[in-house]
Design a protein around this motif. Structure first.
Motif, mmCIF file in Angstrom:
data_model
loop_
_atom_site.group_PDB
_atom_site.id
_atom_site.type_symbol
_atom_site.label_atom_id
_atom_site.label_comp_id
_atom_site.label_asym_id
_atom_site.label_seq_id
_atom_site.Cartn_x
_atom_site.Cartn_y
_atom_site.Cartn_z
ATOM 1 N N ILE A 4 -26.703 -19.091 23.549
ATOM 2 C CA ILE A 4 -27.219 -19.026 24.971
ATOM 3 C C ILE A 4 -26.534 -20.266 25.511
ATOM 4 O O ILE A 4 -27.082 -21.225 24.839
ATOM 5 C CB ILE A 4 -28.432 -18.780 25.140
ATOM 6 C CG1 ILE A 4 -28.716 -17.446 24.634
ATOM 7 C CG2 ILE A 4 -28.987 -19.030 26.508
ATOM 8 C CD1 ILE A 4 -30.440 -17.134 24.777
ATOM 9 N N THR A 5 -25.969 -20.322 26.563
ATOM 10 C CA THR A 5 -25.495 -21.783 27.081
ATOM 11 C C THR A 5 -26.051 -21.984 28.274
ATOM 12 O O THR A 5 -26.369 -20.934 29.078
ATOM 13 C CB THR A 5 -23.999 -22.100 26.915
ATOM 14 O OG1 THR A 5 -23.402 -20.994 27.867
ATOM 15 C CG2 THR A 5 -23.541 -21.720 25.390
ATOM 16 N N SER A 58 -30.328 -33.928 29.426
ATOM 17 C CA SER A 58 -30.371 -33.289 30.558
ATOM 18 C C SER A 58 -30.684 -31.844 30.610
ATOM 19 O O SER A 58 -31.092 -31.317 31.299
ATOM 20 C CB SER A 58 -28.756 -33.320 31.309
ATOM 21 O OG SER A 58 -28.242 -32.881 30.504
ATOM 22 N N ILE A 59 -30.912 -31.420 29.305
ATOM 23 C CA ILE A 59 -31.473 -29.914 29.296
ATOM 24 C C ILE A 59 -32.807 -29.783 29.080
ATOM 25 O O ILE A 59 -33.500 -28.827 29.183
ATOM 26 C CB ILE A 59 -30.912 -29.153 28.094
ATOM 27 C CG1 ILE A 59 -30.867 -30.069 26.854
ATOM 28 C CG2 ILE A 59 -29.174 -29.312 28.235
ATOM 29 C CD1 ILE A 59 -30.697 -29.054 25.512
#
Length: 70
Positions: A4-5, A58-59
């Motif tokens: 999953i990206t 940033s995720i």
């Protein structure tokens, strides 16, 4: 792997205020691993916020208290 990206995530910081609290012997069984889920006296971690810039990642979308803190 494809996986999953493009997804962010939240981090529960309600019980991570005391570093390495799992390394001490547990009162209930003498083994630090027996208190993996509900660690006594683990302390409050970062207050709930969407400001996660201090991580440099940033995720991460937010820090939350998903369980009863401490």
């Amino acid at each position: 792997t494809q996986g999953i990206t493009g997804k962010g995530y939240i981090t529960d910081t309600s019980r991570n205020g005391v570093p390495d609290c799992r390394k001490a012997s547990s009162e209930s069984c003498g083994d630090p691993c027996c208190e993996w889920c509900n660690i006594a006296n683990s302390g409050f971690g970062t207050k709930p916020t969407t400001d996660t810039s201090s991580t440099g990642l940033s995720i991460i979308d937010a820090f939350v208290w998903a369980k009863v803190p401490g």
